[in-house]
Scaffold this active site. Structure first.
Site, PDB file in Angstrom:
ATOM      1  N   GLU A 188       9.282  -1.918  -0.517  1.00 58.93           N
ATOM      2  CA  GLU A 188       9.046  -0.576  -0.955  1.00 58.93           C
ATOM      3  C   GLU A 188       9.965   0.466  -0.083  1.00 58.93           C
ATOM      4  O   GLU A 188       9.816   0.204   1.093  1.00 58.93           O
ATOM      5  CB  GLU A 188       7.984  -0.102  -1.371  1.00 58.93           C
ATOM      6  CG  GLU A 188       6.965  -1.040  -2.250  1.00 58.93           C
ATOM      7  CD  GLU A 188       5.760  -0.343  -2.390  1.00 58.93           C
ATOM      8  OE1 GLU A 188       5.410   0.811  -2.120  1.00 58.93           O
ATOM      9  OE2 GLU A 188       4.969  -1.206  -3.201  1.00 58.93           O
ATOM     10  N   CYS A 209      11.367   7.216   3.733  1.00 60.91           N
ATOM     11  CA  CYS A 209      10.345   6.295   4.133  1.00 60.91           C
ATOM     12  C   CYS A 209      10.682   4.980   3.832  1.00 60.91           C
ATOM     13  O   CYS A 209      10.839   4.279   2.832  1.00 60.91           O
ATOM     14  CB  CYS A 209       9.061   6.745   3.208  1.00 60.91           C
ATOM     15  SG  CYS A 209       7.671   5.835   3.793  1.00 60.91           S
ATOM     16  N   CYS A 236       1.912  -6.674   6.092  1.00 57.71           N
ATOM     17  CA  CYS A 236       1.910  -6.255   7.490  1.00 57.71           C
ATOM     18  C   CYS A 236       0.363  -7.141   7.918  1.00 57.71           C
ATOM     19  O   CYS A 236      -0.303  -7.398   7.067  1.00 57.71           O
ATOM     20  CB  CYS A 236       1.404  -4.917   7.222  1.00 57.71           C
ATOM     21  SG  CYS A 236       0.779  -4.247   9.019  1.00 57.71           S
ATOM     22  N   CYS A 273      -5.374  -2.910   7.890  1.00 53.54           N
ATOM     23  CA  CYS A 273      -6.219  -1.823   7.712  1.00 53.54           C
ATOM     24  C   CYS A 273      -6.898  -1.644   6.432  1.00 53.54           C
ATOM     25  O   CYS A 273      -6.036  -1.913   5.361  1.00 53.54           O
ATOM     26  CB  CYS A 273      -5.166  -0.302   7.965  1.00 53.54           C
ATOM     27  SG  CYS A 273      -4.523  -0.505   9.578  1.00 53.54           S
ATOM     28  N   CYS A 296      -5.225   0.588   3.370  1.00 54.51           N
ATOM     29  CA  CYS A 296      -3.864   0.556   3.138  1.00 54.51           C
ATOM     30  C   CYS A 296      -3.572  -0.962   2.109  1.00 54.51           C
ATOM     31  O   CYS A 296      -4.006  -1.886   2.254  1.00 54.51           O
ATOM     32  CB  CYS A 296      -3.123   0.171   4.417  1.00 54.51           C
ATOM     33  SG  CYS A 296      -1.428  -0.207   4.418  1.00 54.51           S
ATOM     34  N   CYS A 342       2.430   3.232   0.280  1.00 56.75           N
ATOM     35  CA  CYS A 342       3.329   2.249   0.485  1.00 56.75           C
ATOM     36  C   CYS A 342       2.651   0.578   0.406  1.00 56.75           C
ATOM     37  O   CYS A 342       1.358   0.763   0.608  1.00 56.75           O
ATOM     38  CB  CYS A 342       4.157   2.235   1.746  1.00 56.75           C
ATOM     39  SG  CYS A 342       5.874   2.804   1.259  1.00 56.75           S
TER      40      CYS A 342
HETATM   41  N1  SAH Z   1       2.078   0.596  10.218  1.00 59.55           N
HETATM   42  C1  SAH Z   1       2.314   1.922  10.471  1.00 59.55           C
HETATM   43  C2  SAH Z   1       3.530   2.652   9.589  1.00 59.55           C
HETATM   44  C3  SAH Z   1       3.258   2.203   7.883  1.00 59.55           C
HETATM   45  S1  SAH Z   1       1.807   2.964   7.184  1.00 59.55           S
HETATM   46  C4  SAH Z   1       1.238   2.481  10.692  1.00 59.55           C
HETATM   47  O1  SAH Z   1       0.067   2.078  10.082  1.00 59.55           O
HETATM   48  O2  SAH Z   1       1.278   3.899  11.129  1.00 59.55           O
HETATM   49  C5  SAH Z   1       2.388   4.884   7.344  1.00 59.55           C
HETATM   50  C6  SAH Z   1       1.139   5.639   7.339  1.00 59.55           C
HETATM   51  O3  SAH Z   1       0.438   5.780   5.951  1.00 59.55           O
HETATM   52  C7  SAH Z   1       0.044   5.274   8.274  1.00 59.55           C
HETATM   53  O4  SAH Z   1      -0.557   6.536   8.865  1.00 59.55           O
HETATM   54  C8  SAH Z   1      -1.082   4.682   7.421  1.00 59.55           C
HETATM   55  O5  SAH Z   1      -2.391   4.675   8.181  1.00 59.55           O
HETATM   56  C9  SAH Z   1      -0.687   5.610   6.028  1.00 59.55           C
HETATM   57  N2  SAH Z   1      -1.497   4.950   4.952  1.00 59.55           N
HETATM   58  C10 SAH Z   1      -2.013   3.791   4.860  1.00 59.55           C
HETATM   59  N3  SAH Z   1      -2.676   3.730   3.611  1.00 59.55           N
HETATM   60  C11 SAH Z   1      -2.728   4.932   3.125  1.00 59.55           C
HETATM   61  C12 SAH Z   1      -3.260   5.354   1.705  1.00 59.55           C
HETATM   62  N4  SAH Z   1      -3.883   4.337   1.045  1.00 59.55           N
HETATM   63  N5  SAH Z   1      -3.199   6.684   1.713  1.00 59.55           N
HETATM   64  C13 SAH Z   1      -2.714   7.443   2.684  1.00 59.55           C
HETATM   65  N6  SAH Z   1      -2.154   7.178   3.681  1.00 59.55           N
HETATM   66  C14 SAH Z   1      -2.232   5.645   3.800  1.00 59.55           C
HETATM   67 FE1  SF4 Z   2       0.035  -2.275   8.292  1.00 63.01          FE
HETATM   68 FE2  SF4 Z   2      -0.987  -0.442   6.673  1.00 63.01          FE
HETATM   69 FE3  SF4 Z   2      -2.428  -0.527   9.049  1.00 63.01          FE
HETATM   70 FE4  SF4 Z   2       0.118   0.451   8.973  1.00 63.01          FE
HETATM   71  S1  SF4 Z   2      -1.564   1.149   7.637  1.00 63.01           S
HETATM   72  S2  SF4 Z   2      -0.668  -1.135  10.270  1.00 63.01           S
HETATM   73  S3  SF4 Z   2       1.386  -0.827   7.120  1.00 63.01           S
HETATM   74  S4  SF4 Z   2      -2.141  -2.378   7.259  1.00 63.01           S
END
Ligand code: SAH
Ligand code: SF4
Length: 380
Positions: free
Chosen positions: A101, A120, A127, A131, A134, A364
């Site tokens: 995406e 973005c 990934c 997390c 996410c 994302c």
């Molecule tokens: N992997 C990197 C970059 C991609 S995620 C990272 O984790 O920083 C980009 C941002 O979106 C990160 O701060 C992540 O924690 C946040 N993010 C992930 N899932 C989300 C959600 N469901 N709602 C809001 N932000 C989210």
């Molecule tokens: Fe990976 Fe999502 Fe965690 Fe970023 S927030 S490191 S994309 S699992």
């Protein structure tokens, strides 16, 4: 089973090459090095998608390029615009069928500041870091994106804006925005896990002979890979750094971000301090607010205490969570206000990210998740 024709595999993706590398590529083929600048101009200033339009190149070279090179081929499988048209998300299919995406976010001019068009960008398909809040993290890891696949996402939206510049609704007199002003590595994947390809893509997009996007208009967001943060601090290309913090204690961070077991908070904060000392640049700490999980006044207090020593070099970006399939909810406005005020009391600067694009699955990974689910249910 999909069979990829061998000819396509052998083609060189020009979007993966820096200008000196393109010069070398041409020289190896008996061409003059100066052709590289012409091609760079076509790719990044004219935003060409086809070699046939590169009319200042000899016909023979155009033919050879068509046979031996490509310009980041990707297919747009789905495209969604938010109701206000300020968030546009695309689902791209890569050459091997993987889906990623990318999002364009449009911001109207605010006071003295000009309008912004921020892309973005995804750095990986899936990934590896898992997390819990996410959508991408819940998919698991497919593969790293190539440099060209990263660059191509930015060019896609650059072409779209060139073709149809955007004017903020309600501001008919304002100058339409016709180019990408910022990029954030906040799409799918962990950019510092794909360090070399990401840095190469940023160098290419930074090239004055090409796309010419300033390093200060680029932000890398990381889950907190300590060795890579240290490496980044030594790069000549001084991009902005954002750290996904999301919890002020190891106990809580271990629960939502498994990476914390490998790089606990103390090590992460030490790396951030060294990064600040080396670059004299502010670091943004992203804090996804999960109601009842990490948004209590006590956690706000702990977060304030953790970051106060970084003084003006720390900024917290509070992000109300976008609901995914996990059962997290965003806090209400009162809880957000209390949380932010507590940070202010500790002298920690902070802002809240305005929610946007919810109607098009903004966080994302969500579009791909929805796309794959609906494909599964409609498949025979
Ligand atoms: N992997 C990197 C970059 C991609 S995620 C990272 O984790 O920083 C980009 C941002 O979106 C990160 O701060 C992540 O924690 C946040 N993010 C992930 N899932 C989300 C959600 N469901 N709602 C809001 N932000 C989210
Ligand atoms: Fe990976 Fe999502 Fe965690 Fe970023 S927030 S490191 S994309 S699992």
């Amino acid at each position: 089973m999909t069979i990829t024709p061998t000819k396509i595999q052998k083609k060189t993706d020009l979007l993966a090459l820096t200008l000196p590398q393109l010069q070398q590529w041409l020289v190896e083929r008996g061409e003059a090095a100066f052709r590289a600048k012409q091609i760079y101009n076509w790719l990044y200033k004219q935003l060409a998608t086809d070699f046939s339009v590169m009319t200042n190149l000899p016909q023979s070279l155009r033919k050879q390029l068509a046979e031996e090179a490509s310009i980041g081929p990707m297919i747009v499988r789905s495209e969604l615009h938010s109701k206000d048209d300020r968030t546009r998300k695309i689902l791209l299919e890569l050459a091997d069928g993987k889906l990623i995406e990318s999002v364009l976010m449009l911001y109207p001019p605010l006071g003295e500041s000009s309008p912004r068009a921020t892309v973005c960008v995804s750095s990986q398909a899936g990934c590896a870091f898992g997390c819990t809040f996410c959508a991408t993290g819940q998919m698991g890891f497919d593969r790293h994106l190539s440099t060209g696949e990263i660059v191509a996402q930015v060019l896609h939206f650059a072409r779209e804006l060139r073709a149809t510049p955007w004017t903020a609704p309600g501001l008919p007199g304002s100058t339409p925005i016709d180019h990408v002003t910022n990029i954030v590595l906040m799409g799918m994947g962990e950019p510092l896990h794909n360090y070399n390809n990401v840095l190469q893509a940023l160098r290419i997009l930074n090239s004055p002979e090409g796309f010419n996007l300033g390093a200060r208009h680029m932000t890398v967001s990381t889950v907190g890979l300590v060795p890579a943060i240290r490496k980044l601090s030594q790069e000549p290309l001084q991009v902005n750094l954002a750290i996904s913090l999301h919890a002020p204690t190891d106990e809580l961070r271990n629960q939502t971000m498994p990476v914390n077991r490998k790089y606990p908070l103390q090590e992460l904060l030490a790396a951030c301090k060294d990064y600040i000392a080396a670059t004299r640049r502010q670091v943004t700490f992203e804090y996804v607010l999960l109601a009842g999980v990490n948004d209590t006044p006590e956690y706000a207090h702990l977060l304030g205490k953790l970051l106060a020593p970084l003084e003006q070099y720390a900024h917290v970006n509070c992000i109300p969570v976008n609901a995914t399939s996990a059962s997290y909810r965003a806090p209400g406005p009162d809880a957000i206000r209390t949380f932010r005020n507590t940070l202010f009391e500790h002298g920690v600067s902070n802002s809240v990210r305005a929610e946007r694009g919810d109607d098009i699955a903004a966080a994302c990974g969500q579009l791909r998740t929805r796309f794959e689910k609906s494909n599964r249910t409609t498949a025979p």
